[in-house]
Each structure stands twice: as structure tokens, then as C-alpha cells.
Design an enzyme around this catalytic site. Structure first.
Site, PDB file in Angstrom:
ATOM      1  N   HIS A 116     -89.395 -55.727  18.502  1.00  0.00           N
ATOM      2  CA  HIS A 116     -88.391 -56.280  17.582  1.00  0.00           C
ATOM      3  C   HIS A 116     -87.077 -55.522  17.739  1.00  0.00           C
ATOM      4  CE1 HIS A 116     -86.738 -57.867  13.757  1.00  0.00           C
ATOM      5  NE2 HIS A 116     -86.251 -56.638  13.619  1.00  0.00           N
ATOM      6  N   GLU A 117     -87.147 -54.195  17.768  1.00  0.00           N
ATOM      7  CA  GLU A 117     -85.932 -53.395  17.940  1.00  0.00           C
ATOM      8  C   GLU A 117     -85.319 -53.607  19.322  1.00  0.00           C
ATOM      9  OE1 GLU A 117     -84.514 -52.080  15.505  1.00  0.00           O
ATOM     10  OE2 GLU A 117     -86.190 -52.347  14.112  1.00  0.00           O
ATOM     11  N   HIS A 120     -83.116 -56.490  19.233  1.00  0.00           N
ATOM     12  CA  HIS A 120     -81.758 -56.217  18.758  1.00  0.00           C
ATOM     13  C   HIS A 120     -80.864 -55.743  19.901  1.00  0.00           C
ATOM     14  CE1 HIS A 120     -82.266 -57.021  14.586  1.00  0.00           C
ATOM     15  NE2 HIS A 120     -83.199 -56.104  14.398  1.00  0.00           N
ATOM     16  N   HIS A 124     -77.447 -57.567  21.317  1.00  0.00           N
ATOM     17  CA  HIS A 124     -76.171 -56.879  21.523  1.00  0.00           C
ATOM     18  C   HIS A 124     -75.646 -57.113  22.927  1.00  0.00           C
ATOM     19  CE1 HIS A 124     -73.788 -52.995  22.215  1.00  0.00           C
ATOM     20  NE2 HIS A 124     -73.062 -53.746  21.426  1.00  0.00           N
TER      21      HIS A 124
END
Length: 252
Positions: A116-117, A120, A124
Site C-alpha cells: 500500500h505504501e 503511494h 507520486h
């Protein structure tokens, strides 16, 4: 006759302001409870699936590294940080931080959180619109956390003491505008978090997990999403409460 109509309209508007205040104040309680339940749920779900190992035998850090490398993001660094579920990605430093409970774990829950991270970081890199907007709103959020309530309280003081009404309104409006930015931040966080989870599950379902394992990771990420919904609802209700106070202060 016109004076009577004006008085009636003013009284009606004052009634609406007080009614709005009562409604939002009452709603704070169930939303607050929903936030607590969501927090408990995410911790219990993570704990449950932390005891289910992934068949890949990869640690969460290794899985995140593979995901990042597959997207050409070798410049993103993965580090370990203290805490439980304190995982995050910092776009300004390109550092993906995994908590003690995630970093070394080979569990379904840990891999879900780590990917999940990583999602991110991919957002980006690919300039995902909501993630980009969220980053731009961070300075406003930091400013709001520091100055929002002092500005609003100053506005109330000016209004209640019976002088400087215009000055009081200005402070109240500034406070509401700043809080509106915080509310927007909470709003754009929702699609950002949902998209990161979608990316994570797509990756995990492509050779990392299947069946019950993938279902477990989905439950962990879904429970985490509930905390962001609770945060948005609390921000929304606080904004409406602030609006009601502003309207009541003007009527008074």
C-alpha cells in the site's frame, strides 16, 4: 410591513443557524464512535492477519522493494521506523518507512501494508492527481493545525463582547477558509488511499498472493480505509459546526 417581513426572515435565519448547530453537535457523537470503532477494527484485523504467513516467504520490506523496482523506482529508499502501523511514504525525501510490526514480517497483513505504501510512491512518480493535490495541501494543513482555532476564538471574542463585529467576522471567515483547506485535504485523502490500496492488491494478486491470502490483505486495507472515512466525516462535521457558530454569532 417591510420591517415585519425583515424581522421574520432574520428570526428564521437565526433559528436555522441554531438548528444546524444542534444537529451537527449531536452528530459528532456517532461519528466519534465510528472513528473509535474503525481504529479498533484496523488494529484487530491487522493483528489477526499478522498471524497468517504469506507463501512467498518475502518480508514486507523485500516485497515493497520488488514492487518499487518493477516500476523503476530504485531511487526510493526503504527504512525501518519505530511503532505499530506508523508506516508512511514521504514524497519530498522519497523514503518509504515501514514500522517495526511490518518491516521484517512475512505475514499477509504486513505485505498488504507495505505494498500500500509502495502504491503511494508509484502515485507520486506517476503524478496521480489526487496525490499531487494532497501534497500541495500539506503546508495549509500544517498552518491550520497551528493557527485555526486561535483565529476562530479571537473572532468569537470580538463578536461576543459587542464591538468590532466586522473584525470578528473577518477572523471567523479566515478560520473557516483555513479549515476548509483541511477539509479538502481530508477529502482528497480518500481517493488517494483507495487508489494506493487498489494498486497494492493488484500487485499482490499478480504472483504474490491468491485466494484467502489476498482476501486477508484486502480486509486489512479495507479496515484502514475506514479510518480515513471517519477522519473526513469528523472534519466535515467540525466545519459545519464552525459555520453554525459563525451564523449564530452574526445573528447575535
Amino acid at each position: 410591513m417591510l420591517d415585519s417581513v425583515a424581522c421574520f426572515i432574520s428570526a428564521a435565519n437565526a433559528y436555522d443557524a441554531y438548528l444546524l448547530y444542534i444537529i451537527v453537535t449531536v452528530l459528532i457523537i456517532p461519528i466519534f464512535l465510528f472513528g473509535i470503532i474503525a481504529s479498533v477494527k484496523v488494529n484487530s484485523t491487522f493483528s489477526k492477519y499478522s498471524r497468517v504467513d504469506s507463501r512467498t516467504n518475502l518480508t514486507a520490506a523485500e516485497a515493497a522493494r520488488k514492487v518499487l523496482d518493477s516500476e523503476g523506482l530504485q531511487d526510493v529508499t526503504i527504512r525501518r521506523i519505530r511503532g505499530n502501523l506508523t508506516d508512511n511514504y514521504n514524497p519530498s525525501t522519497k523514503v518509504l518507512s515501514l514500522s517495526d510490526s511490518v518491516y521484517d514480517s512475512t505475514s499477509v497483513a504486513a505485505l498488504g501494508v507495505a505494498c500500500h505504501e509502495a502504491g503511494h510512491a508509484i502515485q507520486h512518480a506517476k503524478k496521480y492527481p489526487f496525490a499531487t493535490l494532497r501534497i500541495k495541501l500539506v503546508p495549509l494543513l500544517n498552518f491550520a493545525n497551528t493557527f485555526l482555532w486561535p483565529l476562530f476564538i479571537i473572532g468569537l471574542i470580538f463578536g461576543f463582547v459587542g464591538f468590532g463585529g466586522i473584525i470578528g467576522d473577518v477572523f471567523l471567515i479566515i478560520g473557516m477558509v483555513i479549515f476548509g483547506g483541511s477539509l479538502l485535504f481530508a477529502l482528497v485523502t480518500l481517493p488517494t488511499e483507495f487508489d494506493a490500496s487498489r494498486r497494492a492488491l493488484a500487485v499482490l494478486g499478480n504472483g504474490y498472493m491468491s485466494g484467502n491470502e489476498l482476501g486477508g490483505a484486502k480486509k486489512v486495507l479495507r479496515a484502514a480505509a475506514m479510518t480515513y472515512i471517519a477522519s473526513f466525516l469528523m472534519s466535515a462535521i467540525q466545519f459545519l459546526r464552525m459555520l453554525a457558530i459563525f451564523l449564530m454569532n452574526r445573528r447575535d
